[in-house]
Design a protein around this motif. Structure first.
Motif, short mmCIF file in Angstrom:
data_model
loop_
_atom_site.label_atom_id
_atom_site.label_comp_id
_atom_site.label_asym_id
_atom_site.label_seq_id
_atom_site.Cartn_x
_atom_site.Cartn_y
_atom_site.Cartn_z
N VAL A 195 0.85 -1.19 0.00
CA VAL A 195 0.00 0.00 0.00
C VAL A 195 0.89 1.23 0.00
CG1 VAL A 195 -1.69 1.34 1.32
CG2 VAL A 195 -1.87 -1.16 1.24
N ALA A 196 0.53 2.23 -0.82
CA ALA A 196 1.24 3.51 -0.78
C ALA A 196 0.23 4.63 -0.63
CB ALA A 196 2.08 3.71 -2.04
N PHE A 197 0.61 5.64 0.14
CA PHE A 197 -0.21 6.83 0.35
C PHE A 197 0.46 8.02 -0.33
CE2 PHE A 197 -1.25 4.68 4.62
CZ PHE A 197 -2.37 4.05 4.09
N ILE A 198 -0.26 8.68 -1.24
CA ILE A 198 0.26 9.91 -1.84
C ILE A 198 -0.70 11.08 -1.67
CG2 ILE A 198 1.71 8.70 -3.51
CD1 ILE A 198 -0.32 9.37 -5.68
N GLY A 199 -1.94 10.81 -1.24
CA GLY A 199 -2.88 11.89 -0.95
C GLY A 199 -2.55 12.50 0.40
N GLU A 200 -2.30 13.82 0.42
CA GLU A 200 -1.88 14.49 1.65
C GLU A 200 -2.98 14.41 2.71
OE1 GLU A 200 1.02 15.88 2.23
OE2 GLU A 200 1.91 16.45 0.31
N CYS A 201 -2.57 14.13 3.96
CA CYS A 201 -3.53 13.99 5.05
C CYS A 201 -2.80 14.12 6.38
CB CYS A 201 -4.22 12.63 4.96
SG CYS A 201 -5.38 12.32 6.30
N SER A 202 -3.32 14.97 7.26
CA SER A 202 -2.72 15.09 8.60
C SER A 202 -3.61 14.52 9.68
CB SER A 202 -2.42 16.57 8.89
OG SER A 202 -1.42 17.05 8.01
N ASP A 203 -4.73 13.94 9.28
CA ASP A 203 -5.62 13.31 10.26
C ASP A 203 -5.16 11.87 10.52
OD1 ASP A 203 -7.22 15.58 10.35
OD2 ASP A 203 -8.36 14.93 8.59
N PRO A 204 -5.44 11.35 11.71
CA PRO A 204 -5.03 9.97 12.01
C PRO A 204 -5.84 8.94 11.22
CG PRO A 204 -6.22 10.93 13.87
CD PRO A 204 -6.07 12.02 12.85
N VAL A 205 -5.20 7.83 10.91
CA VAL A 205 -5.90 6.70 10.30
C VAL A 205 -5.64 5.48 11.18
CG1 VAL A 205 -3.96 6.18 8.77
CG2 VAL A 205 -6.22 5.32 8.21
N GLU A 206 -6.65 4.68 11.38
CA GLU A 206 -6.52 3.53 12.26
C GLU A 206 -5.59 2.48 11.64
OE1 GLU A 206 -9.26 0.11 14.44
OE2 GLU A 206 -10.02 1.20 12.71
N LEU A 207 -4.62 2.04 12.40
CA LEU A 207 -3.69 1.01 11.94
C LEU A 207 -3.42 0.06 13.11
CD1 LEU A 207 -1.77 0.09 9.63
CD2 LEU A 207 -0.01 1.46 10.71
N ARG A 208 -3.67 -1.23 12.90
CA ARG A 208 -3.40 -2.23 13.94
C ARG A 208 -2.22 -3.06 13.46
NH1 ARG A 208 -8.65 -5.04 13.18
NH2 ARG A 208 -8.11 -4.31 11.10
N VAL A 209 -1.10 -2.89 14.14
CA VAL A 209 0.17 -3.42 13.63
C VAL A 209 0.12 -4.94 13.40
CG1 VAL A 209 2.59 -3.81 14.23
CG2 VAL A 209 1.59 -1.53 14.48
N SER A 210 -0.41 -5.68 14.36
CA SER A 210 -0.37 -7.14 14.17
C SER A 210 -1.25 -7.62 13.03
CB SER A 210 -0.72 -7.86 15.47
OG SER A 210 0.44 -7.92 16.27
N PRO A 211 -2.58 -7.38 13.09
CA PRO A 211 -3.41 -7.91 12.00
C PRO A 211 -3.17 -7.23 10.66
CG PRO A 211 -4.75 -6.63 13.53
CD PRO A 211 -3.39 -6.75 14.15
N ASP A 212 -2.89 -5.92 10.67
CA ASP A 212 -2.77 -5.19 9.40
C ASP A 212 -1.40 -5.38 8.75
OD1 ASP A 212 -5.31 -4.18 9.68
OD2 ASP A 212 -4.65 -2.30 10.60
N MET A 213 -0.36 -5.51 9.57
CA MET A 213 0.99 -5.50 8.99
C MET A 213 1.75 -6.80 9.25
SD MET A 213 2.19 -1.54 9.49
CE MET A 213 3.52 -1.72 8.29
N ILE A 214 1.94 -7.14 10.53
CA ILE A 214 2.81 -8.29 10.83
C ILE A 214 2.21 -9.59 10.30
CG2 ILE A 214 3.87 -9.66 12.65
CD1 ILE A 214 3.97 -7.10 14.35
N ARG A 215 0.97 -9.88 10.70
CA ARG A 215 0.37 -11.16 10.31
C ARG A 215 0.02 -11.18 8.82
NH1 ARG A 215 -0.87 -13.95 15.16
NH2 ARG A 215 0.56 -13.02 16.66
N LYS A 216 -0.36 -10.00 8.32
CA LYS A 216 -0.77 -9.91 6.92
C LYS A 216 0.45 -9.78 5.98
CE LYS A 216 -4.23 -7.44 4.16
NZ LYS A 216 -5.27 -6.40 4.17
N GLY A 217 1.56 -9.35 6.53
CA GLY A 217 2.75 -9.18 5.69
C GLY A 217 2.65 -8.00 4.75
#
Ligand SMILES: [Zn+2]
Ligand SMILES: [Zn+2]
Length: 338
Positions: free
Chosen positions: A255-277
């Motif tokens: 996933v890449a983000f290029i649309g400018e945004c300073s608001d928070p986005v929900e990210l859960r490290v284990s399910p979204d990144m570690i386990r999902k790769g």
């Protein structure tokens, strides 16, 4: 010289200001085309601004010392005023420069820093040559029209085996569709505005999903055999769309983000990144070494002209900004000398 300014709520016009002068390796550029970008946000918010724009294309009008460009050269004016000597600048990643220069401190004035103007100043090494067969308007797509998505797709290695998700089909997202199509990828777009959805289809998208549909994610999954997109690019800068990119991308995807945004986005490290790769990155512009490849896209894409929906003389900046704010457009180009 003349330049365009925002004077108040939905009000813009032309003013006359002193000519900037070249100094050391900062070159005077006569501006022939000004691709419009996010300036409409100040226009609708009523934020007055006398130094508008960061995208321009033109010809070298005067130099103060010999260098890589000469008077008469047709050039794409790269954004920002990076230092040119830090490690990131030397590597071509000048957009992330560690020591951005103070324009006013160096030149003694802020005139020449805006691109909504007949002339501007720019360090000579940030003026990229335009091939003879390319118009100023089309060359301007080597800035935010195609640049951010090109840099992100290069980093993600997008190719003909990929199904690519693009969220947001403004001028940057439509440029992403052109870049993804040029690389042979299958393209799924998420966009709610009909004008932009239709333009995305014309540029090579296979399908456009309306993010307002309650089953938008299910539609995406059904289109990808229940697996998800291989790679996703958010061009909207909207947290819900950024989250959609994370949810709609397959295991071991990118996933890449290029649309400018300073608001928070929900990210859960284990399910979204570690386990999902999942690999998630931010990307702004492109490494300067990729400029010849972007020019190749502009020269060879059969649909490139459709990324530009409107052109205006700069004296009609008020109408141009109103159209830009309406979102019923793709890239809009201003002509300072028309
Ligand atoms: Zn630098
Ligand atoms: Zn821009």
């Amino acid at each position: 010289m003349e330049k365009a300014v925002i004077t108040g709520l939905r009000h813009a016009g032309i003013v006359k200001v002193p000519m900037p002068e070249p100094k050391e390796n900062w070159v005077l550029v006569k501006v022939h085309a000004v691709p419009m970008c996010t300036e409409y946000k100040a226009f609708v918010a009523g934020r007055a601004g006398a130094y508008l724009g960061h995208e321009a294309v033109g010809e070298v009008a005067a130099i103060a010392q010999p260098g890589p460009v000469k008077v008469g050269d047709r050039v794409v004016v790269q954004p920002q005023y990076p230092c040119g000597v830090c490690d990131l600048c030397v590597a071509g990643d000048y957009i992330h420069c560690r020591h951005v220069m103070d324009f006013e401190a160096f030149t003694g004035s802020r005139e020449g820093s805006a691109t909504y103007a007949q002339y501007l100043l720019k360090p000579d090494w940030l003026l990229s040559p335009i091939p003879d067969d390319l118009s100023y308007d089309l060359a301007g797509l080597a800035l935010c029209g195609l640049g951010p998505s090109f840099g992100a797709f290069d980093a993600m290695g997008v190719d003909t085996f990929d199904t690519v998700l693009v969220t947001g089909a403004g001028a940057v997202g439509l440029g992403a569709v052109i870049n993804a199509a040029y690389r042979g990828a299958r393209i799924i777009v998420v966009e709610s505005i009909r004008y932009r959805a239709e333009r995305a289809m014309a540029l090579g998208a296979e399908v456009v999903i309306d993010p307002g549909d309650p089953d938008a994610l299910e539609q995406l999954m059904a289109l990808t055999g229940g697996v998800g997109a291989d790679k996703a690019l958010d061009c909207s800068g909207v947290p819900a769309a950024q989250r959609f990119c994370i949810d709609a991308t397959r295991r071991k995807g990118q996933v890449a983000f290029i649309g400018e945004c300073s608001d928070p986005v929900e990210l859960r490290v284990s399910p979204d990144m570690i386990r999902k790769g999942l690999t998630i990155r931010g990307s702004w512009h492109y490494n300067l070494s990729l400029y010849p490849q972007i020019i190749q896209v502009i020269q060879r894409s059969p649909v490139i002209g459709q990324l530009i929906s409107h052109t205006f003389p700069m004296r009609e900046v008020q109408q141009a900004l109103a159209l830009s704010a309406s979102h019923q457009c793709a890239k809009i180009i201003l002509h300072p000398w028309a």
